[in-house]
Design an enzyme around this catalytic site. Structure first.
Site, PDB file in Angstrom:
ATOM      1  N   ASP A  91     -80.300 -17.394   2.787  1.00 15.36           N
ATOM      2  CA  ASP A  91     -82.124 -17.836   2.445  1.00 15.36           C
ATOM      3  C   ASP A  91     -82.904 -18.217   1.692  1.00 15.36           C
ATOM      4  OD1 ASP A  91     -83.577 -19.991   4.793  1.00 15.36           O
ATOM      5  OD2 ASP A  91     -84.655 -17.993   4.169  1.00 15.36           O
ATOM      6  N   GLU A 139     -79.557 -20.760  -1.124  1.00 16.96           N
ATOM      7  CA  GLU A 139     -80.854 -22.121  -1.066  1.00 16.96           C
ATOM      8  C   GLU A 139     -82.324 -21.913  -1.684  1.00 16.96           C
ATOM      9  OE1 GLU A 139     -83.859 -23.489   2.026  1.00 16.96           O
ATOM     10  OE2 GLU A 139     -83.535 -21.881   1.827  1.00 16.96           O
TER      11      GLU A 139
END
Length: 623
Positions: free
Chosen positions: A334, A363
């Site tokens: 993330d 990400e």
């Protein structure tokens, strides 16, 4: 002088008496256990307990050496640096904690386990895979008994779109046959670690314990069971991780180890500016960069300071612990660019050094390929920054695909399908574009069927594109049955709607097809057919790619091929049937006489031209 000596002796006796009666506790030891035979032979333990730093630790176990004990500002922490030699046998050993008189006042039994396999044997996800992204709380409620857990702050409320609905790990385990039958070969599961927050804890991105599965999702053992059972069905498990921040209710927030454990630890709340461009901007100010990296997302997500070496090592070891414990096939990281960038390079280096055939996708939510490509391993960056990250989420291609499929797109040079063609032409920026993860949507954006305004033809073109384009495809749960969030743009609670049939009493059941509309059944069959076909097609999995610039912005053609197989993909966005002349594609059609559409089953003579059905994709196996 005699009075001073007496006073000193009295104080010494007082301190000895104090230590003799002090209450020492060991509340946590993390990592909770470790393994022998790791490539990196060093291990740092975080010991937490009342006044633990007053004590001197000792270890006596063949092959294990206590190199040093590190005290920090809080007296309730002690960090132990251990060296575990390659010859060390698995087993348990006592860590002794002694007071100033050398008396053992605490002991802790620590375990070194035997590895189930060597790091080189951990096979990461790759181009042969298609990921099924699952938000556990919203997928299937396999165990209603854990919906509400005493002692945890937020309880289940299925009527609240931002609340916990009861989906869990057992629900995913129960659905593995469905996932396999659909044709998926990997599952990316949104975070399931403890999130003991007051509200909005279901999404999992505010971790309050990095070593414990949230009891409302299940247990660590059930997480391991999910991995094992998925592997038995040839489904890989990809764990969603967060290194940038924790939850405001994390256990250490009440007693932080040091004054630099968090960024902006003291003073007023400072939010990240989200200015990703500042990372590469040659003119960026120091404060803009600092606020990007060190600012918090929200007040309930404290930003971790990875420049603190103890924090950095804690996070790296936690990652390796989960990879080893679960036999993971990959990590989705993330907010990859938000933590300290030098730490992220070291984190990926350490993980990939331990597991050379592993895969990690980061990400970096930007539609600028120059920003995304910066983070991929092998990229020669202008400032010398070296990354070890194998894969990234291809947000630039996702954004271009969405724009290309909009009906209202201007039919000009850069409009229509030319948009996605031109974005793909930027692949020269990437060190390895074939290792990017491509997707039509995810848990943070509008459902793909909503993005294309409920147009089934555009939906099919987008899915066909993702499943045949270079890269590693990912589909979000429910995409196969046209789940949408029409009328609620950007609403995460609606985007992450419960999967139909995941709860007892649901009137619609996507697993069995009961209650689905004709369009939904057709979409599900469409996705299933392509997924299962892709499983055995090496040209699409790992073959070369050649595409042709759209001559009118409604038709886009590309080929995937290797020495043995060749596939021609045609997207016809036109609302009318079209005749596609084939002479332009002679380079790749040489020797080809027949083409069979994987979707419709129809065969075509590939001599002069083929007829294209309006508003649809065609995936031709060429012979």
């Amino acid at each position: 002088m005699r009075h001073y000596k007496l006073l000193g002796a009295f104080l010494s006796l007082l301190m000895i008496g104090f230590h003799a009666h002090a209450k020492y506790e060991i509340d946590r030891v993390e990592p909770t256990f470790w393994w022998t035979g790791m490539k990196n032979q060093d291990l740092q333990l975080m010991i937490y307990g009342e006044k633990i730093s007053d004590l001197k630790p000792e270890v006596s176990y063949q092959g294990v050496t206590l190199k040093q004990a590190i005290s920090v500002e809080s007296p309730n922490y002690l960090f132990l640096d251990l060296h575990i030699s390659p010859e060390t046998n698995p087993g348990k050993f006592d860590i002794l904690f002694k007071d100033v008189k050398g008396k053992t006042v605490k002991r802790y039994a620590y375990e070194l386990k035997e590895r189930s396999q060597k790091g080189e044997e951990y096979k990461g996800f790759d181009n042969s895979d298609v990921m099924y992204l699952i938000t556990p709380d919203r997928f299937v409620n396999g165990n209603p008994d854990n919906d509400n857990v005493a002692g945890l702050k937020e309880q289940s409320d299925r009527n609240f779109k931002g609340g916990r609905h009861g989906g869990d790990i057992q629900g995913i385990i129960n659905s593995l046959d469905y996932i396999k039958d659909m044709g998926f070969t990997a599952i990316w599961v949104n975070p399931v670690l403890e999130n003991d927050q007051e509200t909005y804890s279901y999404h999992g991105y505010s971790t309050t314990d990095f070593y414990r599965v949230d009891p409302r999702f299940g247990t660590n053992e059930e997480y391991k069971q999910l991995s094992d059972q998925a592997a038995s069905k040839d489904i890989k498990l990809i764990m969603d991780m967060i290194l940038n921040h924790c939850g405001s209710e994390h256990w250490w927030m009440k007693d932080l180890p040091s004054s630099d454990w968090l960024n902006y630890q003291e003073g007023e709340f400072v939010q990240t500016n989200h200015k990703k461009a500042a990372i590469l901007d040659p003119y960026a100010s120091k404060i803009d960069k600092e606020k990007y990296f060190d600012g918090w997302f929200v007040k309930t997500m404290p930003d971790l300071n990875q420049r603190n070496p103890l924090m950095a090592n804690y996070l790296i070891q936690n990652t390796i612990w989960w990879v080893e414990y679960l036999n993971l096939a990959g990590i989705r990281m993330d907010t990859y660019s938000y933590p300290d960038m030098d730490f992220m390079a070291e984190w990926t280096r350490r993980v990939m050094e331990e597991y050379p055939n592993f895969n990690i996708v980061g990400e970096e939510w930007s539609e600028n390929p120059a920003l995304v490509s910066y983070w991929q391993k092998g990229k020669e960056n202008f400032n010398g920054y070296v990354s070890y990250l194998p894969s990234l989420m291809d947000f630039p291609l996702q954004g271009a695909l969405k724009k290309s499929l909009q009906r209202e797109a201007v039919q000009a040079y850069n409009g229509g399908l030319n948009t996605v063609y031109e974005m793909l032409a930027n692949d020269f920026l990437y060190a390895d574009p074939f290792n990017l993860v491509i997707f039509p949507d995810n848990h943070d954006m509008d459902r793909f069927f909503t993005q294309v305004n409920g147009d089934v033809g555009l939906f099919k073109m987008g899915v066909a594109y993702v499943l045949t384009m270079r890269g590693i495809p990912q589909l979000y749960y429910g995409t196969e049955v046209l789940m949408q969030n029409e009328g609620h743009p950007g609403d995460h609670g609606i985007i992450r709607t419960d999967f139909p049939g995941g709860w007892e009493g649901d009137k619609v059941n996507a697993f069995t097809g009961e209650g689905l509309s004709g369009e939904q059944k057709d979409a599900k069959e469409f996705v299933k057919r392509l997924l299962n076909w892709r499983k055995d097609n090496k040209a699409v999995q790992e073959g070369k790619l050649t595409h042709y610039a759209p001559e009118n912005n409604d038709i886009y053609v590309y080929f995937r091929y290797n020495a043995d197989e060749k596939v021609m993909v045609v997207l016809n966005k036109s609302k009318n049937n079209q005749t596609l002349k084939l002479d332009r594609f002679s380079q790749l059609l040489e020797g080809v006489t027949q083409g069979k559409d994987v979707i419709s089953g129809k065969s075509f003579d590939m001599k002069d031209s083929i007829e294209l059905t309006a508003d649809s994709p065609m995936v031709l196996e060429l012979k």
